[in-house]
Design a protein around this motif. Structure first.
Motif, PDB file in Angstrom:
ATOM      1  N   ARG A  13       2.666  15.711 -19.928  1.00  0.00           N
ATOM      2  CA  ARG A  13       2.416  15.847 -18.489  1.00  0.00           C
ATOM      3  C   ARG A  13       1.562  14.672 -18.016  1.00  0.00           C
ATOM      4  N   PRO A  14       1.754  14.242 -16.776  1.00  0.00           N
ATOM      5  CA  PRO A  14       0.964  13.123 -16.259  1.00  0.00           C
ATOM      6  C   PRO A  14      -0.496  13.487 -16.078  1.00  0.00           C
ATOM      7  N   ASN A  15      -1.347  12.470 -16.113  1.00  0.00           N
ATOM      8  CA  ASN A  15      -2.768  12.670 -15.825  1.00  0.00           C
ATOM      9  C   ASN A  15      -2.928  12.988 -14.346  1.00  0.00           C
ATOM     10  N   GLU A  16      -3.833  13.846 -14.047  1.00  0.00           N
ATOM     11  CA  GLU A  16      -4.076  14.193 -12.638  1.00  0.00           C
ATOM     12  C   GLU A  16      -5.254  13.447 -12.107  1.00  0.00           C
TER      13      GLU A  16
ATOM     14  N   ILE B 113       0.844  -1.199   0.000  1.00  0.00           N
ATOM     15  CA  ILE B 113       0.000   0.000   0.000  1.00  0.00           C
ATOM     16  C   ILE B 113       0.880   1.249   0.000  1.00  0.00           C
ATOM     17  N   ASN B 114       1.910   1.262   0.830  1.00  0.00           N
ATOM     18  CA  ASN B 114       2.829   2.400   0.843  1.00  0.00           C
ATOM     19  C   ASN B 114       3.535   2.559  -0.501  1.00  0.00           C
TER      20      ASN B 114
ATOM     21  N   MET C 149       4.112   5.514  -5.677  1.00  0.00           N
ATOM     22  CA  MET C 149       3.986   5.558  -7.135  1.00  0.00           C
ATOM     23  C   MET C 149       3.042   6.687  -7.554  1.00  0.00           C
ATOM     24  N   ARG C 150       1.943   6.810  -6.842  1.00  0.00           N
ATOM     25  CA  ARG C 150       0.989   7.876  -7.167  1.00  0.00           C
ATOM     26  C   ARG C 150       1.599   9.249  -6.885  1.00  0.00           C
ATOM     27  N   ARG C 151       2.203   9.398  -5.713  1.00  0.00           N
ATOM     28  CA  ARG C 151       2.776  10.691  -5.316  1.00  0.00           C
ATOM     29  C   ARG C 151       3.868  11.155  -6.283  1.00  0.00           C
TER      30      ARG C 151
ATOM     31  N   ASP D 278       7.345   2.365 -11.366  1.00  0.00           N
ATOM     32  CA  ASP D 278       8.237   1.364 -10.798  1.00  0.00           C
ATOM     33  C   ASP D 278       8.964   1.948  -9.592  1.00  0.00           C
ATOM     34  N   VAL D 279       9.293   1.066  -8.670  1.00  0.00           N
ATOM     35  CA  VAL D 279      10.035   1.431  -7.471  1.00  0.00           C
ATOM     36  C   VAL D 279      11.141   0.397  -7.300  1.00  0.00           C
ATOM     37  N   LEU D 280      12.329   0.863  -6.969  1.00  0.00           N
ATOM     38  CA  LEU D 280      13.444  -0.046  -6.723  1.00  0.00           C
ATOM     39  C   LEU D 280      13.415  -0.510  -5.276  1.00  0.00           C
TER      40      LEU D 280
END
Length: 139
Positions: A136-139, A23-24, A29-31, A36-38
């Motif tokens: 730009r990313p979707n909001e 969840i974190n 990822m959203r923030r 992807d996260v390493l």
């Protein structure tokens, strides 16, 4: 002269330790607007988790998602490159292993990541993928 990975890699990495809740990780990822996260243990790269990994390996199983750590969702068999490797080598690895992101390491320490979008922006910025990657990313 061949282009080196360090010239196009993203160095603003999002990392977590293996015991981080999925969840974190999803919230990170959203923030940070990343897919992807390493996963890093004592500074060493031990895995990569993607938004798709969270869906396929955790959510699709059902049950209490909050009970899962990133260790259960990440890919541990990774393709990596070094900062001084040629960009063409990364492209070949992406094709061979059918991956969209490749961590960049010095030894076993992550220093960057190269995505398919990074390559599209660098090599063919007017392509559909280049346009999408630069938008730009979707909001």
């Amino acid at each position: 002269m061949t282009q080196k990975v360090r010239e196009i890699m993203t160095t603003d990495l999002v990392t977590v330790d293996p015991l981080t809740s999925v969840i974190n990780v999803a919230q990170l990822m959203r923030r940070d607007d990343v897919g992807d996260v390493l996963v890093v243990d004592e500074g060493r790269l031990v895995g990569v988790v993607t938004d798709r990994d969270l869906v396929v390996r955790v959510m699709a199983e059902g049950g209490n998602v909050g009970n899962h750590t990133v260790a259960s969702a990440c890919s541990k068999d990774m393709v990596t490159v070094a900062p001084d490797d040629d960009v063409d080598q990364v492209i070949g690895l992406m094709r061979e292993w059918a991956v969209r992101r490749v961590p960049v390491v010095e030894g076993d320490r992550p220093v960057g990541i190269v995505s398919l979008g990074d390559l599209a922006i660098e090599r063919d910025p007017r392509s559909a993928l280049g346009d999408i990657s630069a938008a730009r990313p979707n909001e």
